[in-house]
Design an enzyme around this catalytic site. Structure first.
Site, PDB file in Angstrom:
ATOM      1  CD  GLU A 110      -3.114  -1.014   2.129  1.00 22.24           C
ATOM      2  OE1 GLU A 110      -2.885  -0.396   3.179  1.00 22.24           O
ATOM      3  OE2 GLU A 110      -4.206  -1.583   1.906  1.00 22.24           O
ATOM      4  CD  GLU A 165      -4.250  -6.190   2.460  1.00 25.80           C
ATOM      5  OE1 GLU A 165      -5.011  -5.570   3.227  1.00 25.80           O
ATOM      6  OE2 GLU A 165      -3.024  -5.978   2.395  1.00 25.80           O
TER       7      GLU A 165
HETATM    8  C1  GAL Z   1      -4.523  -3.020   4.801  1.00 23.85           C
HETATM    9  C2  GAL Z   1      -3.082  -3.462   4.914  1.00 23.85           C
HETATM   10  C3  GAL Z   1      -2.952  -4.751   5.683  1.00 23.85           C
HETATM   11  C4  GAL Z   1      -3.756  -4.678   6.944  1.00 23.85           C
HETATM   12  C5  GAL Z   1      -5.183  -4.354   6.621  1.00 23.85           C
HETATM   13  C6  GAL Z   1      -6.070  -4.288   7.841  1.00 23.85           C
HETATM   14  O1  GAL Z   1      -4.600  -1.673   4.504  1.00 23.85           O
HETATM   15  O2  GAL Z   1      -2.494  -3.641   3.645  1.00 23.85           O
HETATM   16  O3  GAL Z   1      -1.609  -4.976   5.992  1.00 23.85           O
HETATM   17  O4  GAL Z   1      -3.198  -3.708   7.759  1.00 23.85           O
HETATM   18  O5  GAL Z   1      -5.240  -3.114   5.976  1.00 23.85           O
HETATM   19  O6  GAL Z   1      -5.741  -3.254   8.699  1.00 23.85           O
END
Ligand code: GAL
Ligand code: ZN
Length: 657
Positions: free
Chosen positions: A142, A294
């Site tokens: 990110e 994700e």
């Molecule tokens: C995303 C990040 C993950 C984890 C997730 C939940 O933004 O890439 O590493 O932190 O949020 O907080």
């Protein structure tokens, strides 16, 4: 097709790895993302590498048919890095460096950090180049944080400006530094602009461009190394939808495809049109299908957590992205962590590691995806309408919204949602795109309008294109100076209007708008009004009981063989946008949806290779019945579809023509 989870073997005892891999295999999960925060586990002290644990984890996964995406681990610097090279920590606006111990805390111009990043990237690439189950790479995690105000960043910014403007005269002109007597006499006098109410908007725009470029450069250094060892393996990054601190078109350029992190489940269940729009943007960054790196797997939160996705919702969230072009999907995360800041960011498994409801739902979804894969091969969303999505306008509006409620994404979503409700797919394109392949271009809040872009839009309409744009479009030039012209500037002839004055409408005051066919009805104008004088355009809606009686608020104008629509205010009622888009669709001869949609049911279509796949997504908690055309096959049952289908709450149907 790849469906999987974000996995952190380093968080669990080795004895558990085999159980994890078996449970993944049983659920049809065939890929994991690994190691994006594991730098110190792979390089415990500078120059000493320890990859054995990751070799072992990869082997356990491989034995269960699970492939892996490895990450360059530069999103969290090891403690030794901060200790030995304190200048790698970003400097805040107060002149103090970030205290080590969070993540994303490095300066992107620090030579030490760039070298260390290249070294771990090369060491990983070299070590894992023959690992049989590595199918891809993710750079960092990110990109977008933090902004750094150190002296090295300042010097690089000055160099970057020198390369961009050549002479100080040109910089002084481009930034309008005659104002407040801000002329600079040497490059060294240029400060780092801090975004606040008194900073120069032109300097801020270049600072944002520079910061974006720094991230792109940092990624490019890694990509170049990875490609030496993995010439045929994809390299991606996990983007964040509408996050807009970086120019995502530029960040996507060096990658094979875009991936993104999708977390739409927060408050009460709702129609996730924003997640649909973000998927479309992610597809638009490279004009090709993307991945979800994700995907929502459970309640999320760092302190307090949000709602648990209700039964069916994990599957719905995933299918929506499949419907918009996500060809690979990875749930964040496999098992809920027992330690650290994300103890409450829940995965498919809870803290107890048991394969319960969320796991079962993911397993069902994964099984269906594998069955759908051959049907989806070679398909993507093919839209006839494109939205211009412009980072520079977003930035300029952030520094100076003009009217207080002006928000680029809110503006965009008003029009997007009307297409969404009508069941018509759209694309997102950069301002540099070839518009001629689209029947209509929607350009909300296109605040920064360089002359060349205005000329291209003009030519597009002149030769038959349909353009819709709205208030605050064309106010600024590319260096964020106001155009010294009557609005809408070079689009005046295309739109057939002149805007000599305008006003912001305070607070919750609204003015009545009377629409004429095709916008027949009464609506409410809020937040802002252009004072429009028609110069050939026809009025589609006008103000009543206002200081300028009958002043147009929305117009339509034939120019060349095309049509230009303009909306000079913000309208409260979605029905206004529905009627406007319905008219535009007919004008532009955009094909209507093949299926009539009940409220809260989404349609998205993927086409290609002679196939056409229709996705119906029920975002509501009620059953919904939808009438279908003849000749469809229900791919989830394998049976011919009836002339109507009932979707359970949060239900999904995938139909092949
Ligand atoms: C995303 C990040 C993950 C984890 C997730 C939940 O933004 O890439 O590493 O932190 O949020 O907080
Ligand atoms: Zn710095």
């Amino acid at each position: 097709m790849y469906v999987g989870v974000d996995y952190y073997p380093e968080h669990w005892p080795r004895e558990r790895w085999e159980t994890d891999a078996r449970l993944m295999q049983e659920a049809g999960l065939n890929v994991v993302r690994l190691a994006e925060f594991a730098w110190v586990m792979m390089e415990p002290e500078e120059g000493r590498f320890t990859f054995d644990w990751l070799d072992d984890a990869l082997a356990v996964l491989h034995a269960r048919g699970v492939s892996a995406i490895l990450c360059t681990p530069t999103a969290v610097m090891p403690a030794w890095c901060a200790r030995k090279y304190p200048e790698t920590l970003a400097m805040q606006t107060n002149g103090q460096r970030i205290v080590w111990g969070v993540r994303k805390n490095n300066c992107f111009t620090s030579g030490a950090y760039r070298l260390l990043s290249e070294r771990i990237t090369r060491a990983m690439a070299e070590h894992f180049q023959h690992a049989p189950n590595v199918i891809g790479w993710q750079t960092d995690n990110e990109f977008g944080h933090p902004v750094c105000y150190c002296d090295t960043c300042r010097a690089e910014f000055q160099d970057w400006l020198r390369a961009r403007y050549g002479t100080l005269e040109e910089l002084n002109r481009a930034w309008g530094l005659h104002f407040w007597g801000h002329y600079v006499g040497t490059w060294g006098e240029i400060p780092l602009p801090v975004a606040n109410e008194s900073a120069n908007p032109s300097a801020l725009l270049d600072w944002q461009r520079f910061y974006s470029w720094l991230n792109v450069r940092f990624q490019r250094d890694q990509v170049r190394i990875l490609r030496e060892y993995f010439p045929d393996t994809f390299i991606t990054h996990n983007f964040m939808g509408f996050f807009s601190d970086l120019n995502y078109y530029d960040l996507a350029e060096d990658l094979d495809h875009v991936s993104w992190d999708n977390y739409p489940v927060w408050g009460a269940p709702r129609v996730m049109s924003d997640a649909a729009a973000m998927g479309d943007l992610m597809r638009g960054l490279k004009g090709k299908n993307y991945w979800i790196m994700e995907e929502t797997a459970g309640p999320g939160g760092w302190g307090s957590f949000g709602r648990n996705p209700w039964p069916g919702e994990i599957r719905l969230v995933a299918y929506q992205q499949l419907a918009h072009g996500a060809d690979g999907q990875i749930w964040f995360r496999w098992r809920t962590c027992t330690a650290g800041r994300e103890q409450y960011w829940h995965g498919l498994l809870g803290h107890d590691g048991k394969p319960l409801r969320r796991y079962q739902e993911a397993a069902r979804t994964a099984g269906e995806y594998h069955a759908l894969a051959p049907h989806l091969e070679g398909t993507t969303v093919r839209a006839e309408v494109a939205f211009i999505y412009d980072y520079e306008s977003i930035w300029a509006l952030r520094f100076q919204p003009g009217f207080a409620e002006n928000n680029y994404h809110a503006a965009l979503q008003r029009y997007y949602d009307a297409f969404f409700r009508a069941g018509i797919n759209v694309d997102f394109v950069p301002p540099t795109a070839d518009f001629s392949t689209y029947k209509a271009i929607i350009a909300p809040d296109l605040h920064i309008l360089p002359d060349a872009l205005a000329e291209r839009l003009r030519a597009y309409v002149e030769h038959g294109g349909v353009l819709l744009t709205d208030c605050r479009t064309g106010v600024k030039d590319e260096t964020n100076l106001c155009h010294a012209r009557t609005l809408p500037g070079l689009l005046a002839e295309v739109l057939g209007i002149a805007i000599e004055e305008y006003e912001s409408i305070a607070g919750d005051v609204g003015f009545t708008l009377h629409g004429r066919a095709p916008l027949a009805g009464q609506f409410t104008a809020v937040h802002y009004a252009d004072w429009i004088t028609p110069r050939g355009a026809e009025t589609l809606a006008a103000f009543k009981e206002w200081h300028l009686p009958d002043a147009p608020a929305a117009t339509r104008h034939h120019f060349g063989t095309g049509v230009g629509y303009y909306v000079g205010t913000v309208v409260k009622e979605p029905a206004f946008y529905d009627a406007l888009i319905a008219d535009l669709r007919i004008t532009a001869r955009v094909a209507p949806a093949e299926i009539a949609l009940p409220d809260g049911v989404e349609l998205s279509v993927r086409k290609g290779d002679g196939k056409e796949i229709l996705f119906l997504l029920n975002h509501t908690q009620q059953e919904q019945t939808v009438s279908l055309p003849a000749g469809l096959t229900n791919l989830l049952t394998g049976q011919p579809a009836n002339r109507s289908i009932t979707l359970e709450r949060f239900g999904v149907a995938v139909l092949r023509k």
